[in-house]
Design an enzyme around this catalytic site. Sequence first.
Site, mmCIF file in Angstrom:
data_model
loop_
_atom_site.group_PDB
_atom_site.id
_atom_site.type_symbol
_atom_site.label_atom_id
_atom_site.label_comp_id
_atom_site.label_asym_id
_atom_site.label_seq_id
_atom_site.Cartn_x
_atom_site.Cartn_y
_atom_site.Cartn_z
ATOM 1 N N HIS A 329 -2.089 -1.116 3.930
ATOM 2 C CA HIS A 329 -2.692 -1.211 5.318
ATOM 3 C C HIS A 329 -2.260 0.208 5.985
ATOM 4 C CE1 HIS A 329 -3.457 -5.652 4.880
ATOM 5 N NE2 HIS A 329 -4.158 -5.494 5.860
ATOM 6 N N GLY A 330 -1.463 0.778 5.718
ATOM 7 C CA GLY A 330 -1.011 2.061 6.199
ATOM 8 C C GLY A 330 -0.019 2.690 5.666
#
Lengths: 481, 360
Positions: A329-330
């Site tokens: 996700h990041g």
Amino acid sequence: MVFSSYVFIFAFLPLVLLGYYLLPRFISSPPRLRVAQNLLLIAASLVFYGYYSVYYLFIIIASILVNYVLALGMQRFVSRPVLSKACFILGIAFNVLLIGYFKYYDFFVENINFVFGSSFTLKHLLLPLGISFFTFQQLSFLVSVYKGEEKVENFVSYCIFVLFFPQLVAGPIVLYSEMVPQFNDQSRSRFNGDNMAAGVYMFCIGLFKKAVIADTLALFVDNGFAQGSLGLAAAWAASLSYTLQIYFDFSGYSDMAIGLGRMFNIDIPYNFLSPYKSDSFSELWRRWHITLGRALSTYIYIPLGGNRKGRVRTFVNTFLTFFVSGLWHGAAWTFVLWGSIHGLFVALEKSFPRLLSKPPRWLRIACTFILVNALWVLFRAESFSQAAIVYRGMLSFGSLQLSQIASLVLDNSFDFPTSVDIAYLSSLLAVLLCVIFRCKNSREKLESFSCTGKSLAFTVFLFCFSVLHLSRESIFIYFNF
Amino acid sequence: MKKNLTSSQWLRRFLALALAVLALLALAVYIIDPYYNYRAYDHKYKLDKIFSVPGVVKNYDYDAIVIGSSMTQNFDMDAFREELGQDTVKATLGGITSTEISALFKLAQEAGHARTYYICIDNSTLSSGSTEQRFPDYLMDFSLLNDYKYFWGYEAWMRFIPLDMALLAADSLGIELPERFDEARSIDLMGDWAYRTQFGAEQVLDTYAQSDSGAAINVDMVSISQDALDNCEEFVESMDLSRGEIVFFFPPYSSLLWYSNLENGELELSLALKQRFIELVAGYDNVKVFDFQGAEFTADLDNYMDMTHFSPEINDFMVSCFASGEYLANTGTLAETERQIRDNIDILLSRYPEIEEIKK
């Protein structure tokens, strides 16, 4: 290009639909017609993807070419396992390096600098839109080809599998086997009124979720997370706003993708099924970003051994899968921690299933929602210190500071009295909470859709009201992943 | 509900209804015109500077215009009418950038109402080279092609039209609203902040104590100076100075700001920029420059809200100078202004000796 923009709704989409359904008038041979329609969609998808930056196009085209050639290599060398495996390893390495370079380079260097006190320069690279999605999708394809589950077809089919604009930049993460047969299915070439009406209906629901609801909540979230300190009321308002924003933003995008697919007679899998109605984290991940969960399960959890190697390994495998999910996700430790805690909860639920099923369902739903809401703070925060400000506020039971809510609503257009701001924000959050817990989800609405006057009026309202919100054009949260 | 339409009927009706509703919404915005994009009246709608200034510039009836930052927002338009005989309008925005000044100036020239342009030049505006442009692009031209963002705009429909309608309804029902609602609808008062502000030395010194402006800056002033000079030249080149009577003016910041600049090494740069600007515009006969920065009153902090913002009485004084020609500047007056600035700093420090202690 963004679905919720004037240029997409009033120019790009009508033109592509018109071209797509006019082609049958000029090409009578069904196989040739299907190829022509796919080529049109590929060209349109490239325009869609390169709208903001041509630079993105070079990356995605290179990614497609390399993956296709390696997949073809694996298939060619099926009788020579060493060469086939070499192609497979090259493919995995290429994709991991591609995403690693663009998405994780700075994160990696920052950590090296932090640990060793070095001062390697950060590159601040522009992250190509949706790189996590199209890389993951192609990785899954390589794995399937290597296992002999998929056959590599022609280049046009592969391109449309990766590039189809409704799901290109933020999913759903689709499988080759569920998409390409549809693109090659000649019975889907002609205009289908039922599909088009259902598609328009679904698109408008998604558009409303994104343009009206999510982007309105974005103001409260941005203001809330920018505060140096938060009282109880404002901290909960900000965190709840984000919990609702990310749901309406991402599920709105997915609804639009499904609706757009329908307009082209293509069925795209559902990605959300009322996730906040879940009574556990395990259930949440069967309802939230379903296609990511499916991909992580297939390509990480099961290869690690899944639940076949005892309780401890199941616990560890679950945790590792969610650790990777967080990192996917990041590129930040906040995402990693967010994913890890989710993994921990899911693993605990798997380890003690009886214990957790004892409380009544409504209580389990409430507890799950509150915990999920608290974890979204980590997901949204730009740093641990920013998350700490929100958490401190959420736990400051002695300091309600109701009036601080006005600072969340502030948009520089007019200063309404604080009481009006409080009433506006709290009633909006209450209505939206009712919607997510009480109303039908988009899938249920689509399945019960019929061409009635009521659905017509509802769709026109959703569309026109959404159009009035397009001037504050914003990108989807998941475009960044 | 029972299916009572075929899908093609449903689709046709969807298209027809959606287009009809959008057309009606567009027509309503055209008629109501909350941002004065087609016509400008006084005392009608709630004014927001970012959305209303472009429309006022294009459609209001005026023959002089003031363009600038918060330094210009307290100008009394009646003072311009009385002292200079000019029907003047304000086109202002707090922290206005050089890009925004150029754009407003160009828009005003295209509108063709103004004979005189009063343009405030903040020293920071000259140096920053900021390209920020906060006015919506669809309002900053005369084209109808991009007005769809206005007709179906979030700001128009979700912000101002409901508020405008409520205000009009209140008016028609004879409901008395607080004074600030009337002020918010006056084109003369657009952006005015003096009525809600206290002025005085004590609060100026407080804001100075809380600011970090006194801290020594550790940057390469030579390269900054070159960038700033380049920005200054680009700014002047971006404007067509050959038309109309153009009055640039440097506003009278308090001497405390100059002291602060002196302390952190920025004074020379500020003065060099001003000199360069005056040199660049000196070739135009229709251009005047007023420089209030050496004025004696700048050493009296009771005239200020903070280090830069002054009271409306000073705005009135500046208007009287526009009429009398006092404080007119040229390349020959700069040395004298600099001397006055330095003298004023000495006066300031003798008047407020605590200043030197604050940042120690």
